[in-house]
Structure formats: structure tokens, C-alpha cells
Write a protein that holds these residues in place. Structure first.
Motif, PDB file in Angstrom:
ATOM      1  N   LEU A 166      40.905  78.847 -62.108  1.00  0.00           N
ATOM      2  CA  LEU A 166      39.294  79.071 -61.622  1.00  0.00           C
ATOM      3  C   LEU A 166      38.980  79.722 -60.238  1.00  0.00           C
ATOM      4  CD1 LEU A 166      36.861  76.379 -61.048  1.00  0.00           C
ATOM      5  CD2 LEU A 166      38.155  76.066 -59.114  1.00  0.00           C
ATOM      6  N   GLU A 167      39.751  80.672 -59.785  1.00  0.00           N
ATOM      7  CA  GLU A 167      39.312  81.744 -59.646  1.00  0.00           C
ATOM      8  C   GLU A 167      38.726  82.420 -60.134  1.00  0.00           C
ATOM      9  OE1 GLU A 167      41.559  80.736 -54.753  1.00  0.00           O
ATOM     10  OE2 GLU A 167      42.035  82.024 -56.921  1.00  0.00           O
ATOM     11  N   PHE A 168      39.927  82.642 -61.665  1.00  0.00           N
ATOM     12  CA  PHE A 168      38.999  84.327 -62.262  1.00  0.00           C
ATOM     13  C   PHE A 168      37.507  83.328 -62.973  1.00  0.00           C
ATOM     14  CE2 PHE A 168      43.714  85.775 -62.806  1.00  0.00           C
ATOM     15  CZ  PHE A 168      43.430  87.187 -62.586  1.00  0.00           C
ATOM     16  N   ILE A 169      37.783  82.624 -63.280  1.00  0.00           N
ATOM     17  CA  ILE A 169      36.442  82.243 -64.417  1.00  0.00           C
ATOM     18  C   ILE A 169      35.179  82.323 -63.414  1.00  0.00           C
ATOM     19  CG2 ILE A 169      34.954  80.075 -65.162  1.00  0.00           C
ATOM     20  CD1 ILE A 169      37.782  79.184 -66.204  1.00  0.00           C
ATOM     21  N   ILE A 170      35.382  81.939 -61.697  1.00  0.00           N
ATOM     22  CA  ILE A 170      34.447  81.399 -61.519  1.00  0.00           C
ATOM     23  C   ILE A 170      33.735  83.420 -59.929  1.00  0.00           C
ATOM     24  CG2 ILE A 170      33.157  80.485 -59.123  1.00  0.00           C
ATOM     25  CD1 ILE A 170      33.432  78.997 -61.598  1.00  0.00           C
ATOM     26  N   GLY A 171      35.305  83.415 -60.178  1.00  0.00           N
ATOM     27  CA  GLY A 171      34.995  85.133 -59.618  1.00  0.00           C
ATOM     28  C   GLY A 171      34.028  86.079 -60.661  1.00  0.00           C
ATOM     29  N   PHE A 172      34.567  86.212 -62.020  1.00  0.00           N
ATOM     30  CA  PHE A 172      33.979  87.431 -62.942  1.00  0.00           C
ATOM     31  C   PHE A 172      32.674  86.141 -62.953  1.00  0.00           C
ATOM     32  CE2 PHE A 172      38.255  88.090 -64.580  1.00  0.00           C
ATOM     33  CZ  PHE A 172      37.982  89.448 -64.589  1.00  0.00           C
ATOM     34  N   LEU A 173      32.175  85.317 -63.153  1.00  0.00           N
ATOM     35  CA  LEU A 173      30.661  84.555 -63.092  1.00  0.00           C
ATOM     36  C   LEU A 173      30.000  84.963 -62.361  1.00  0.00           C
ATOM     37  CD1 LEU A 173      30.944  80.932 -64.785  1.00  0.00           C
ATOM     38  CD2 LEU A 173      30.182  83.117 -66.224  1.00  0.00           C
ATOM     39  N   SER A 174      30.471  84.981 -61.086  1.00  0.00           N
ATOM     40  CA  SER A 174      28.993  85.227 -59.922  1.00  0.00           C
ATOM     41  C   SER A 174      29.393  86.693 -59.339  1.00  0.00           C
ATOM     42  CB  SER A 174      30.299  84.517 -58.510  1.00  0.00           C
ATOM     43  OG  SER A 174      31.471  84.496 -58.208  1.00  0.00           O
ATOM     44  N   GLY A 175      30.106  87.431 -60.021  1.00  0.00           N
ATOM     45  CA  GLY A 175      30.690  88.077 -59.336  1.00  0.00           C
ATOM     46  C   GLY A 175      31.462  88.724 -57.955  1.00  0.00           C
ATOM     47  N   SER A 176      32.067  87.922 -57.427  1.00  0.00           N
ATOM     48  CA  SER A 176      32.718  87.958 -56.324  1.00  0.00           C
ATOM     49  C   SER A 176      34.470  88.437 -56.434  1.00  0.00           C
ATOM     50  CB  SER A 176      33.088  86.152 -56.152  1.00  0.00           C
ATOM     51  OG  SER A 176      34.103  86.279 -54.928  1.00  0.00           O
TER      52      SER A 176
ATOM     53  N   ILE B 120      26.861  92.624 -50.244  1.00  0.00           N
ATOM     54  CA  ILE B 120      27.407  91.016 -50.612  1.00  0.00           C
ATOM     55  C   ILE B 120      26.193  90.070 -50.523  1.00  0.00           C
ATOM     56  CG2 ILE B 120      28.830  89.370 -49.116  1.00  0.00           C
ATOM     57  CD1 ILE B 120      30.794  91.204 -47.801  1.00  0.00           C
ATOM     58  N   HIS B 121      26.535  89.635 -51.578  1.00  0.00           N
ATOM     59  CA  HIS B 121      25.171  88.621 -52.454  1.00  0.00           C
ATOM     60  C   HIS B 121      25.779  86.622 -52.325  1.00  0.00           C
ATOM     61  CE1 HIS B 121      22.574  91.735 -53.355  1.00  0.00           C
ATOM     62  NE2 HIS B 121      23.930  92.029 -54.433  1.00  0.00           N
ATOM     63  N   PHE B 122      25.762  86.502 -51.410  1.00  0.00           N
ATOM     64  CA  PHE B 122      25.963  84.827 -51.155  1.00  0.00           C
ATOM     65  C   PHE B 122      26.215  83.777 -51.992  1.00  0.00           C
ATOM     66  CE2 PHE B 122      24.770  80.723 -50.305  1.00  0.00           C
ATOM     67  CZ  PHE B 122      26.984  79.925 -49.626  1.00  0.00           C
ATOM     68  N   GLN B 123      27.065  83.303 -52.942  1.00  0.00           N
ATOM     69  CA  GLN B 123      27.100  82.837 -54.295  1.00  0.00           C
ATOM     70  C   GLN B 123      27.597  80.676 -53.829  1.00  0.00           C
ATOM     71  OE1 GLN B 123      25.898  83.575 -57.010  1.00  0.00           O
ATOM     72  NE2 GLN B 123      25.838  86.018 -57.121  1.00  0.00           N
ATOM     73  N   ILE B 124      26.760  80.553 -53.971  1.00  0.00           N
ATOM     74  CA  ILE B 124      27.233  78.777 -53.267  1.00  0.00           C
ATOM     75  C   ILE B 124      28.401  78.518 -54.763  1.00  0.00           C
ATOM     76  CG2 ILE B 124      25.647  77.244 -54.816  1.00  0.00           C
ATOM     77  CD1 ILE B 124      26.568  76.410 -51.343  1.00  0.00           C
ATOM     78  N   ILE B 125      28.390  79.023 -55.594  1.00  0.00           N
ATOM     79  CA  ILE B 125      29.389  78.620 -56.455  1.00  0.00           C
ATOM     80  C   ILE B 125      30.874  78.708 -56.433  1.00  0.00           C
ATOM     81  CG2 ILE B 125      29.815  80.139 -58.026  1.00  0.00           C
ATOM     82  CD1 ILE B 125      29.794  78.153 -60.445  1.00  0.00           C
ATOM     83  N   ALA B 126      31.181  79.700 -55.561  1.00  0.00           N
ATOM     84  CA  ALA B 126      31.918  80.849 -54.899  1.00  0.00           C
ATOM     85  C   ALA B 126      32.447  80.553 -53.730  1.00  0.00           C
ATOM     86  CB  ALA B 126      31.749  82.367 -54.582  1.00  0.00           C
ATOM     87  N   LEU B 127      31.367  79.723 -52.846  1.00  0.00           N
ATOM     88  CA  LEU B 127      32.119  78.795 -51.777  1.00  0.00           C
ATOM     89  C   LEU B 127      32.646  77.132 -51.870  1.00  0.00           C
ATOM     90  CD1 LEU B 127      31.798  78.443 -48.632  1.00  0.00           C
ATOM     91  CD2 LEU B 127      29.230  77.605 -49.223  1.00  0.00           C
ATOM     92  N   VAL B 128      31.623  76.816 -52.807  1.00  0.00           N
ATOM     93  CA  VAL B 128      33.127  75.986 -53.317  1.00  0.00           C
ATOM     94  C   VAL B 128      34.295  76.234 -54.184  1.00  0.00           C
ATOM     95  CG1 VAL B 128      32.351  73.953 -55.213  1.00  0.00           C
ATOM     96  CG2 VAL B 128      30.516  74.245 -54.292  1.00  0.00           C
ATOM     97  N   THR B 129      33.737  77.264 -54.731  1.00  0.00           N
ATOM     98  CA  THR B 129      35.769  77.018 -55.231  1.00  0.00           C
ATOM     99  C   THR B 129      36.317  77.677 -54.185  1.00  0.00           C
ATOM    100  OG1 THR B 129      34.554  78.116 -56.748  1.00  0.00           O
ATOM    101  CG2 THR B 129      36.543  78.640 -56.559  1.00  0.00           C
ATOM    102  N   ILE B 130      35.716  78.053 -53.213  1.00  0.00           N
ATOM    103  CA  ILE B 130      37.199  78.344 -52.091  1.00  0.00           C
ATOM    104  C   ILE B 130      37.010  77.187 -51.494  1.00  0.00           C
ATOM    105  CG2 ILE B 130      37.202  79.412 -49.880  1.00  0.00           C
ATOM    106  CD1 ILE B 130      35.279  81.478 -50.276  1.00  0.00           C
TER     107      ILE B 130
END
Length: 227
Positions: free
Chosen positions: A118-128, A189-199
Motif C-alpha cells: 500500500l505504501e509503495f503504491i500510494i508513495g509512487f502515485l503521490s510522489g511522497s 513539500i506538497h501536502f497529499q491527503i491520500i498520503a495522510l490517509v495511508t499514514i
């Protein structure tokens, strides 16, 4: 103002009432009133004792020949003792299967696999970068969990734990070194809501597995070590 006491419903008691009665009668023969008093003490006032429900269960258990009624007292039969022992062994096997060290290692392994993916996928999609780094850290946890599981299977748990600890320390040192070098080269740093949800999901899952591991340790002492 006194705190409202949580009440237990009849439906919650019904499933285990038969086995509670058999356990009480295994200790000694009892009258119906003694059984009612003991059951009331068992639930320490959270269940409003339902005499009709107790009567139904007593009649059913008598018809199943698990207990006998004579001289104003109930006593457990040999058939009842056998049924109770079988039930307790089934409960013990269930706890060993669900909460043994091996089961804990396997569930932790698959939990970390899911989190890392999950973190790999969301990380690549969001650029986090932070999520990708945590995904790598979780992947290392997967290796540590796999080593622990293998160690339990081959009865080398202590050695497996040592190897897993060394790996975790190594990756921790690597992350610390990388973080220090990144401080000197800050990026926007750019805020990403999807990254926050993943955390948040990560925190929830790790919190669950921490609680689950505590249950495993409790079950290991109660059902496995003492078996």
C-alpha cells in the motif's frame, strides 16, 4: 452523577450458559438457587439474571443426559464431564491455532506485506518520499518477520530474533544517515491527503498488531506453556 453500568443481554449469555453450568457442577453438586447465585456472581451484576433462560438450559442439559437432578440438587454426569472436557480442548486448540507464536509471526508477516504494498503504491502515485521510505522500512520488517517465523518452525527462535534485530538496526542506521544528508538538501513539500490517509491506516494496523501480539503472549502463557 453515578456512571451508568454496561448491561449484558441474554443473547450474549445464552451461548455459554450451558458450559458455565457444567463448570459449576464439575466443582460440586448444587441446587438451582446456588447455580443462580453463582451465575449472578460470575457476571458481577452486569447481567440481570433471567430465571426462565436458566430453567430452559437446565431442562435441555438434563434431556441431553449431561446432568442429573435428584434430591433437590443437580450433578454432572460422566457424559457431561466428557462434553465439557471436549469443549475446553476445542477452546485450547483454537487459541493455540490463532494466538501461537507461529500464528502471530505469520499474521504479522502478511500484515506487513499489505502495508508495504500500500505504501509503495500510494508513495509512487503521490510522489511522497516519506511513504516510499516507510514502505522500504516495512519491507525490512517483512524479512524480519519471515526470519522469526522460520526460526520458530525450526526451533531456533532466539537465533532468528538476533538476526532480525541486526537487520532492523542496520536499516535504522541507514535511514538515519540518509535523513541527515537530506537535511542539508531540503526540498519543497506538497501536502497529499491520500498520503495522510495511508499514514492513518499504517498507525491503525500497527496498533492492532501490537495489541494482537500482547494477546499472543497471554495465550502462550495460559494455553501453550501450561499445556
Amino acid at each position: 452523577m453515578p456512571k451508568k453500568r454496561l448491561k449484558i443481554k441474554d443473547s450474549q449469555v445464552k451461548r455459554n450458559l450451558k458450559w458455565h453450568i457444567l463448570r459449576l457442577l464439575r466443582l460440586s453438586n448444587r441446587t438451582k438457587q446456588e447455580l443462580i447465585d453463582k451465575l449472578s456472581d460470575m457476571y458481577i451484576g452486569y447481567w440481570q439474571v433471567n430465571n426462565e433462560l436458566i430453567d430452559i438450559n437446565l431442562d435441555r442439559i438434563v434431556n441431553e443426559d449431561l446432568i442429573k437432578y435428584s434430591s433437590d440438587r443437580y450433578r454432572i454426569t460422566e457424559k457431561g464431564l466428557d462434553a465439557l472436557q471436549k469443549k475446553e480442548k476445542d477452546i485450547e486448540r483454537y487459541h493455540i491455532r490463532r494466538f501461537s507464536k507461529e500464528a502471530c509471526a505469520v499474521y504479522s508477516l502478511w500484515g506487513n506485506v499489505g502495508l508495504s504494498a500500500l505504501e509503495f503504491i500510494i508513495g509512487f502515485l503521490s510522489g511522497s518520499i516519506g511513504l516510499i521510505a516507510d514502505a522500504i522500512h516495512t519491507a525490512v520488517d517483512i524479512i524480519a518477520s519471515a526470519i522469526t517465523w522460520i526460526g520458530i518452525k525450526i526451533n531456533k527462535e532466539a537465533q532468528a530474533a538476533l538476526i532480525g534485530g541486526i537487520i532492523l538496526c542496520g536499516i535504522g542506521a541507514f535511514i538515519a544517515f540518509t535523513s541527515i544528508t537530506k537535511i542539508s538538501q531540503p526540498i519543497e513539500i506538497h501536502f497529499q491527503i491520500i498520503a495522510l490517509v495511508t499514514i492513518v491506516i499504517n498507525i491503525a494496523v500497527n496498533g492492532f498488531f501490537s495489541f494482537y501480539k500482547l494477546l499472543c503472549r497471554w495465550a502462550d502463557k495460559k494455553y501453550i506453556v501450561g499445556s
